[in-house]
Enzyme design. Structure first.
Site, mmCIF file in Angstrom:
data_model
loop_
_atom_site.group_PDB
_atom_site.id
_atom_site.type_symbol
_atom_site.label_atom_id
_atom_site.label_comp_id
_atom_site.label_asym_id
_atom_site.label_seq_id
_atom_site.Cartn_x
_atom_site.Cartn_y
_atom_site.Cartn_z
ATOM 1 N N THR A 59 0.743 -1.253 -0.102
ATOM 2 C CA THR A 59 -0.096 -0.034 0.199
ATOM 3 C C THR A 59 0.852 1.115 0.038
ATOM 4 O O THR A 59 0.322 2.441 -0.555
ATOM 5 C CB THR A 59 -0.925 0.003 1.297
ATOM 6 O OG1 THR A 59 -1.881 -1.063 1.043
ATOM 7 C CG2 THR A 59 -1.743 1.193 1.342
ATOM 8 N N THR A 105 1.334 -4.356 4.429
ATOM 9 C CA THR A 105 1.305 -4.578 5.797
ATOM 10 C C THR A 105 0.955 -6.093 6.053
ATOM 11 O O THR A 105 0.757 -6.686 7.232
ATOM 12 C CB THR A 105 0.266 -3.547 6.421
ATOM 13 O OG1 THR A 105 -1.044 -3.824 5.778
ATOM 14 C CG2 THR A 105 0.996 -2.401 6.287
ATOM 15 N N ASP A 106 -0.094 -6.606 4.822
ATOM 16 C CA ASP A 106 -0.915 -8.033 5.372
ATOM 17 C C ASP A 106 0.099 -8.979 5.674
ATOM 18 O O ASP A 106 -0.294 -9.804 6.409
ATOM 19 C CB ASP A 106 -1.425 -8.344 3.952
ATOM 20 C CG ASP A 106 -2.776 -7.445 3.665
ATOM 21 O OD1 ASP A 106 -3.211 -6.713 4.670
ATOM 22 O OD2 ASP A 106 -3.343 -7.386 2.498
HETATM 23 N N1 ASP Z 1 -2.647 -5.550 0.716
HETATM 24 C C1 ASP Z 1 -1.771 -4.434 1.122
HETATM 25 C C2 ASP Z 1 -0.468 -5.176 1.133
HETATM 26 O O1 ASP Z 1 -0.190 -5.891 1.986
HETATM 27 C C3 ASP Z 1 -2.218 -3.854 2.327
HETATM 28 C C4 ASP Z 1 -1.061 -2.919 2.958
HETATM 29 O O2 ASP Z 1 0.068 -2.573 2.296
HETATM 30 O O3 ASP Z 1 -1.317 -2.178 3.745
HETATM 31 O O4 ASP Z 1 0.491 -5.131 0.511
#
Ligand code: ASP
Length: 321
Positions: free
Chosen positions: A16, A98-99
């Site tokens: 993200t 973040t995932d």
């Molecule tokens: N779906 C995204 C990822 O993990 C979520 C994020 O980065 O907050 O790349």
């Protein structure tokens, strides 16, 4: 601002933090992994100064971390190891979604002898958001990577520093989405300065050959995670065994308790040679082993981290054959 010597290298993998939406007000309907790492760095004032004057960027991947794959881990760990072996590198920053951040952090911690910092940087809002959190998180990550004495695999999110062992994503939306649970944070980055809760973590000591095993492996063992819950009849375990699973991590209820039918199925799987690890589905605490336990527990690791440790164990075993 505290600054060490040597350069900081930022490796981009997407997420993200590099995501864009068609409308600036859209914080959830965006596509991760769109903006190049060079462009992300250029947009942050004071970054070069925080890095001590020398910062370089490389794009390793450009993906949503929900789709993280072993091939990217192989490339990323190889590059991190090369950089950590270079005396001219002060620290490494990895931009990441973040995932699965906690999985990549634990993987890197398990395979790298990180006597210098490897800091994962992420964001909960896309780069195109009205108020993106990525620039501050990235600046804080560079500050942390440039801080004298810093070492080990860490992340800094919303000003809070977490170690690879304890970090967990605990919220799907809030900007401060990570926690170190009962361990508490390693420290904080405040206005360009690191404040530690106690001290730096002991340098991680990877299992001998772990990095080489990763580099040499193109087909990884199959390790699945499943959960004990109401009505868990264990049939899924029998199916997995028939499909040739190599290991199963179970997120057990409470202190490692399992629905009796699931427990029996896992015992059968274990007896047939499938490795089983018991973690807890509780958000805090760890499974306390007790006399009479027949299945090995996860030694305090969350289910997804226990899976990585088991994967690496199985890789090492396969390589020794
Ligand atoms: N779906 C995204 C990822 O993990 C979520 C994020 O980065 O907050 O790349």
């Amino acid at each position: 601002m505290q600054v060490g010597t040597g350069k900081i290298v930022v490796l981009g993998t997407g997420g993200t933090i590099a995501g864009t939406a068609t409308e600036a007000g859209d914080n959830i309907g965006y596509t991760a992994g769109q903006v190049g790492i060079g462009q992300l760095l250029e947009a942050i004032p004071g970054l070069e100064q925080a890095a001590g004057g020398r910062i370089e960027a490389e794009q390793i991947a450009q993906i949503d971390s929900k789709d993280m794959e072993f091939a990217v881990w192989r490339q990323l760990s190889h590059r991190c190891a090369q950089l950590l072996a270079d005396p001219d590198v002060r620290g490494v920053v990895v931009t990441h979604g973040t995932d699965t951040l906690e999985e990549t952090a634990w993987f890197l911690d398990s395979v790298l002898a990180a006597d210098r910092p490897v800091v994962l940087a992420c964001a909960m809002r896309p780069a195109s958001a009205m108020v993106p959190d990525g620039p501050q998180n990235l600046l804080d990550a560079v500050v942390l990577a440039a801080t004298p004495g810093a070492r080990g695999v860490m992340t800094v999110v919303a000003g809070t520093i977490h170690t690879a062992r304890h970090v967990q994503k605990v919220h799907p939306y809030k900007v401060d989405a990570f926690s170190s649970g009962e361990a508490g944070p390693l420290g904080w980055v405040e206005e360009g300065t690191v404040r530690l809760a106690s001290g730096w973590p002991a340098p991680s000591v990877p299992k001998p050959g772990a990095l080489r095993h990763v580099a040499d492996t193109f087909v990884w063992p199959r390790v699945e995670v499943l959960t004990s819950h109401v009505g868990a009849d264990g049939r899924i375990v029998d199916l997995m065994v028939r499909e040739g699973v190599d290991g199963i991590v179970v997120a057990a209820t409470g202190n490692g308790t399992l629905h009796h039918a699931l427990g029996s199925a896992l015992e059968r799987a274990h007896a047939s040679g499938v490795e089983v690890r018991v973690a807890t589905r509780c958000a805090l605490g760890r499974v306390l082993p007790k006399p009479g336990d027949t299945l090995p527990h996860s030694e305090g690791l969350s289910p997804v981290k226990a899976r990585i440790t088991l994967l690496l164990e199985l890789l090492a075993r396969a390589r020794q054959r």
